[in-house]
Design a protein around this motif. Structure first.
Motif, PDB file in Angstrom:
ATOM      1  N   ASP A  37      25.642  80.943 -53.779  1.00 35.64           N
ATOM      2  CA  ASP A  37      27.091  81.087 -53.614  1.00 35.64           C
ATOM      3  C   ASP A  37      27.590  82.258 -54.457  1.00 35.64           C
ATOM      4  OD1 ASP A  37      29.830  80.898 -53.416  1.00 35.64           O
ATOM      5  OD2 ASP A  37      29.936  78.763 -53.905  1.00 35.64           O
ATOM      6  N   HIS A  89      39.369  79.186 -57.644  1.00 33.65           N
ATOM      7  CA  HIS A  89      38.420  78.113 -57.313  1.00 33.65           C
ATOM      8  C   HIS A  89      38.917  76.732 -57.755  1.00 33.65           C
ATOM      9  CE1 HIS A  89      35.649  81.437 -56.622  1.00 33.65           C
ATOM     10  NE2 HIS A  89      35.996  81.899 -57.804  1.00 33.65           N
ATOM     11  N   ASP A  91      41.131  74.590 -56.750  1.00 33.08           N
ATOM     12  CA  ASP A  91      41.322  73.513 -55.763  1.00 33.08           C
ATOM     13  C   ASP A  91      40.003  72.888 -55.330  1.00 33.08           C
ATOM     14  OD1 ASP A  91      44.039  73.911 -55.832  1.00 33.08           O
ATOM     15  OD2 ASP A  91      44.111  75.113 -54.005  1.00 33.08           O
ATOM     16  N   LYS A  92      38.937  73.666 -55.403  1.00 36.35           N
ATOM     17  CA  LYS A  92      37.636  73.206 -54.914  1.00 36.35           C
ATOM     18  C   LYS A  92      36.709  72.732 -56.036  1.00 36.35           C
ATOM     19  CE  LYS A  92      33.954  74.747 -51.829  1.00 36.35           C
ATOM     20  NZ  LYS A  92      33.369  75.882 -51.114  1.00 36.35           N
ATOM     21  N   HIS A  93      36.875  73.318 -57.234  1.00 33.49           N
ATOM     22  CA  HIS A  93      35.944  73.039 -58.326  1.00 33.49           C
ATOM     23  C   HIS A  93      36.689  72.579 -59.583  1.00 33.49           C
ATOM     24  CE1 HIS A  93      32.730  74.902 -55.984  1.00 33.49           C
ATOM     25  NE2 HIS A  93      33.528  75.942 -55.778  1.00 33.49           N
ATOM     26  N   THR A  94      36.473  71.342 -59.984  1.00 32.76           N
ATOM     27  CA  THR A  94      37.124  70.780 -61.176  1.00 32.76           C
ATOM     28  C   THR A  94      36.820  71.567 -62.446  1.00 32.76           C
ATOM     29  OG1 THR A  94      37.166  68.588 -60.172  1.00 32.76           O
ATOM     30  CG2 THR A  94      37.410  68.689 -62.565  1.00 32.76           C
ATOM     31  N   CYS A  96      36.389  74.693 -62.833  1.00 36.04           N
ATOM     32  CA  CYS A  96      37.228  75.896 -62.800  1.00 36.04           C
ATOM     33  C   CYS A  96      38.685  75.540 -63.102  1.00 36.04           C
ATOM     34  CB  CYS A  96      37.142  76.578 -61.434  1.00 36.04           C
ATOM     35  SG  CYS A  96      35.513  77.254 -61.052  1.00 36.04           S
ATOM     36  N   LYS A  97      39.147  74.428 -62.560  1.00 34.13           N
ATOM     37  CA  LYS A  97      40.524  73.986 -62.804  1.00 34.13           C
ATOM     38  C   LYS A  97      40.733  73.710 -64.290  1.00 34.13           C
ATOM     39  CE  LYS A  97      43.855  70.447 -61.320  1.00 34.13           C
ATOM     40  NZ  LYS A  97      44.221  69.813 -62.584  1.00 34.13           N
TER      41      LYS A  97
END
Length: 115
Positions: A37, A89, A91-94, A96-97
């Motif tokens: 990725d 990222h 919204d897709k990866h905790t 990163c949040k």
């Protein structure tokens, strides 16, 4: 004016949380990069920059170094850059949040210290 003693107590804690969350985010990015990725490459690079800067800031702040305010000013920019990259990222990866959120807090703390 810069007050070394208060800074030495609260700023390292904020930067420390940023490092904790950043390490998790970087590991997450590396795992995804290993799976092919490539979209996580910029995130990994920005987190790496943030980790280096926050580690140095903790060292200088803890030592009440005269260079800490200058590094804190740089840390604002580095943390904001990492926050912006992680936001892509979030919204897709905790991880990163959480890194995004801790970078926002660290930038605020650094701004307050140099105000």
């Amino acid at each position: 004016a810069w007050m070394p003693v208060p800074m030495a107590t609260w700023l390292p804690a904020t930067a420390g949380i940023c490092i904790e969350k950043g390490e998790v985010c970087l590991t997450h990015c590396i795992m995804l990069l290993g799976e092919g990725d490539r979209s996580m490459a910029a995130c990994a690079a920005s987190v790496r920059e943030m980790l280096a800067t926050c580690r140095a800031l903790i060292t200088l702040a803890g030592a009440e170094s005269k260079f800490a305010p200058k590094l804190a000013a740089l840390c604002v920019d580095v943390c904001k850059s990492c926050e912006a990259e992680c936001k892509k990222h979030a919204d897709k990866h905790t991880p990163c949040k959480e890194c995004m959120e801790s970078c926002a807090e660290c930038a605020k703390a650094c701004k307050a210290m140099i105000a």
